[in-house]
Scaffold this motif. Structure first.
Motif, mmCIF file in Angstrom:
data_model
loop_
_atom_site.group_PDB
_atom_site.id
_atom_site.type_symbol
_atom_site.label_atom_id
_atom_site.label_comp_id
_atom_site.label_asym_id
_atom_site.label_seq_id
_atom_site.Cartn_x
_atom_site.Cartn_y
_atom_site.Cartn_z
ATOM 1 N N ALA B 21 -13.649 1.561 -4.293
ATOM 2 C CA ALA B 21 -14.132 2.725 -3.601
ATOM 3 C C ALA B 21 -15.858 3.004 -3.775
ATOM 4 C CB ALA B 21 -13.607 4.250 -3.907
ATOM 5 N N SER B 144 -13.199 10.291 -3.556
ATOM 6 C CA SER B 144 -11.973 9.637 -3.466
ATOM 7 C C SER B 144 -10.978 10.344 -4.674
ATOM 8 C CB SER B 144 -12.248 8.282 -3.837
ATOM 9 O OG SER B 144 -13.045 7.613 -2.556
ATOM 10 N N ARG B 186 -11.010 6.834 -0.349
ATOM 11 C CA ARG B 186 -10.027 5.969 -0.622
ATOM 12 C C ARG B 186 -9.217 6.897 -1.421
ATOM 13 N NH1 ARG B 186 -9.432 0.013 -2.657
ATOM 14 N NH2 ARG B 186 -10.298 -0.481 -0.781
ATOM 15 N N ASP B 195 -6.364 5.536 2.982
ATOM 16 C CA ASP B 195 -7.530 6.093 3.311
ATOM 17 C C ASP B 195 -7.465 7.004 4.606
ATOM 18 O OD1 ASP B 195 -7.576 4.485 5.833
ATOM 19 O OD2 ASP B 195 -9.020 2.972 5.216
#
Lengths: 295, 267
Positions: B21, B144, B186, B195
């Motif tokens: 990520a 993320s 992510r 995602d």
């Protein structure tokens, strides 16, 4: 030689300046650099119906547990290694508090608005979340060509702020240092009066630490009272002097479950006086020996 | 697959997947909250993305990621300083940061919750941490997520109980508001990598961990996922495993996922 400005007070004198219903900001961050001795002095007093504004730790937990808080302005309340502050959690789940929940960055923005005497400062932060609707935060629109809609973060005006600092002199020339000083300076500037406890009090700062004036991150015109209380952040951390007391935090957290009644345990975590509190810990030397926390 | 796959743990596979990520993010502060995201950020910096910036977990910027767990207080080499008093100005509100965190709930819009579950604002049924910095993080810079226990209690049906972080929900877009900073990247869980690249930012599965089916991921999710599976999640390389072991000398990663299973599920 003219008389020197002297802002020395006792912790009890400081608490006597506070009144029921006041909005009080508490410096530090979670279990770090909290003016806990001054918080304990509030807990020994009859003060009530407070609005507490803090990046919260055990300061908030204890004041909530003792029923001192009418309203809480917060972004989190945590003891780091004990992620969920158990006494705060109890108070929240009992529905006894009015709250204004804010993002951590909005929070400091509100302190800055208050410091600058502004009604609000604009920010994107909060858009797209539930914060604005739940907290009654209003929108403003840019008067320029972009016309952007922004949240108007209201000033967090404080009647008083409480800080624990590394050093001060009698006049309120404070030195605040360590790896992180959080938003202590903005609590001071957002408040009508700021009271500080310190690890070390000297008569004239310039006679003792002339080479370290860059640690004076907030001006003495914002400081109304000073008191020397070494170990005064315990059980929170006060780098570089001492770390947090995780054993004490664990005992405090355990007490929220068993017996779960603050009145039954307040003696252990507050005590009748700060001198006795420190004595039970083994003195300020025992606090000074607490290892600095690792992140 | 690697001949050592039986020795590699699922936590290590997740760290390796999380580190991706942070690839190519540029000079931003990579913040991993919790052992797996933090090890992932360190791994990214020590392998494919040395330009990343990061802190020691307190207030100092370090160019050499600091191992997690007990260590000597001064066992860090500060190269810069990023205390909270500068953090919002310089890292969050400037957009020069990518955070990987573990909220309590997430929904199909990528809205996240860390505040409370059930009840009301005045009286929550379960009080959690509070929104912390999530509202600002999610409107200012990329984010993320890592979840060690993929379940419908985390990936909730409907919407999260308290929207603490901005997602892609059109109903929560304020007219005239600037939402260009919303950038959810992510999601790594104990089952898969996902995602927000589906239709209208729908969550899609892009790789499955060894031995996991798309159906198993769907069954553990409270809303429909898109299937964009391009293969199996890559196992960490020997180099990555060595770095992970060095950054986690106390094997804290073994406590992250229940029973510390191997990367490849038993058939």
């Amino acid at each position: 030689m003219p008389a020197m400005l002297d802002k020395r007070m006792s912790a009890a004198d400081i608490v006597a300046q506070l009144h029921d219903g006041m909005t009080i900001g508490i410096g530090g961050w979670g279990p770090r650099r909290k003016p806990m001795a001054l918080v304990r002095e509030i807990l020994r007093s009859d003060l009530k119906d407070l609005t507490v504004v803090a990046y919260g730790g055990a300061d908030v937990g204890m004041l909530c547990a003792a029923g001192k808080v009418r309203k809480l302005v917060f972004a989190f309340v945590s003891l780091d290694a004990i992620a969920l502050e158990p006494w705060f959690r109890k108070a929240r789940e009992a529905g006894t508090l009015d709250v204004l929940e804010l993002d951590e960055g909005m929070f400091q923005w509100g302190l800055k608005a208050a410091a600058f005497g502004l009604p609000f400062l604009p920010t994107r932060v909060g858009l797209g979340t539930d914060l604005a609707e739940l907290g009654g935060l209003k929108l403003v629109h840019s008067p320029y060509a972009d016309g952007e809609a922004l949240i108007a973060m209201p000033a967090l005006k404080l009647d008083a702020a409480l800080l624990h600092v590394n050093r001060s002199d009698w006049r309120g020339n404070v030195h605040i240092f360590g790896p992180d000083v959080y938003y202590d300076e903005w609590f001071a500037r957002a408040a009508a009066k700021t009271y500080v406890s310190c690890e070390e009090l000297v008569d004239r700062m310039e006679d003792h630490y002339p080479a370290e004036a860059h640690h004076n991150i907030v001006e003495r015109s914002f400081i109304s009272g000073v008191v020397e209380l070494p170990g005064g952040a315990h059980p929170s951390s006060m780098p570089p002097h001492y770390g947090w007391d995780m054993k004490a935090f664990k005992a405090y957290a355990d007490a929220a479950r068993d017996p779960g009644d603050w009145a039954a345990v307040a003696g252990r975590f507050v005590g009748p006086s700060e001198a006795l509190y420190l004595e039970h810990l083994g003195g300020k030397e025992a606090v000074a020996a607490l290892a600095l926390p690792i992140f | 697959m690697s001949e050592h796959a039986h020795d590699i743990t699922l936590a290590e596979l997740c760290i390796f997947a999380c580190s991706e990520a942070f690839r190519g993010n540029g000079e931003v502060v990579a913040t991993g909250v919790g052992p797996v995201p933090r090890l992932a950020a360190g791994l990214a910096k020590l392998t494919h993305s040395p330009e990343l910036m990061m802190t020691d977990g307190e207030a100092y910027l370090v160019e050499q990621p600091v191992p997690i767990g007990p260590r000597a207080y001064d066992d860090r080499k500060p190269a810069g300083h990023l205390p909270f008093s500068r953090f919002f100005d310089a890292a969050v509100w400037s957009g020069r940061r990518h955070a990987m965190v573990t909220p309590t709930q997430i929904d199909r819009f990528g809205q996240i919750n860390l505040s409370f579950m059930g009840g009301t604002y005045r009286q929550p049924k379960t009080q959690m941490l509070g929104v912390r910095g999530f509202p600002g993080n999610t409107i200012c810079h990329p984010n993320s997520f890592f979840f060690p226990a993929h379940s419908p209690r985390v990936f909730v049906a409907g919407e999260v109980d308290m929207i603490s972080g901005v997602g892609y929900n059109p109903a929560k877009r304020v007219a005239g508001g600037h939402f260009a900073g919303v950038d959810l990247r992510r999601i790594v869980t104990n089952l898969a990598v996902m995602d927000f690249g589906g239709a209208d930012h729908a969550l899609r599965v892009v790789s499955l961990h060894p031995g996991v089916s798309f159906e198993a991921v769907q069954a553990a999710t409270g809303f429909a996922l898109e299937n964009a599976v391009a293969g199996e999640t890559a196992l960490p390389t020997a180099e990555a495993l060595a770095i992970i072991a060095r950054l986690d000398p106390h094997n804290i990663r073994a406590s992250v996922i229940k029973d510390n299973p191997p990367a490849r599920r038993a058939a």
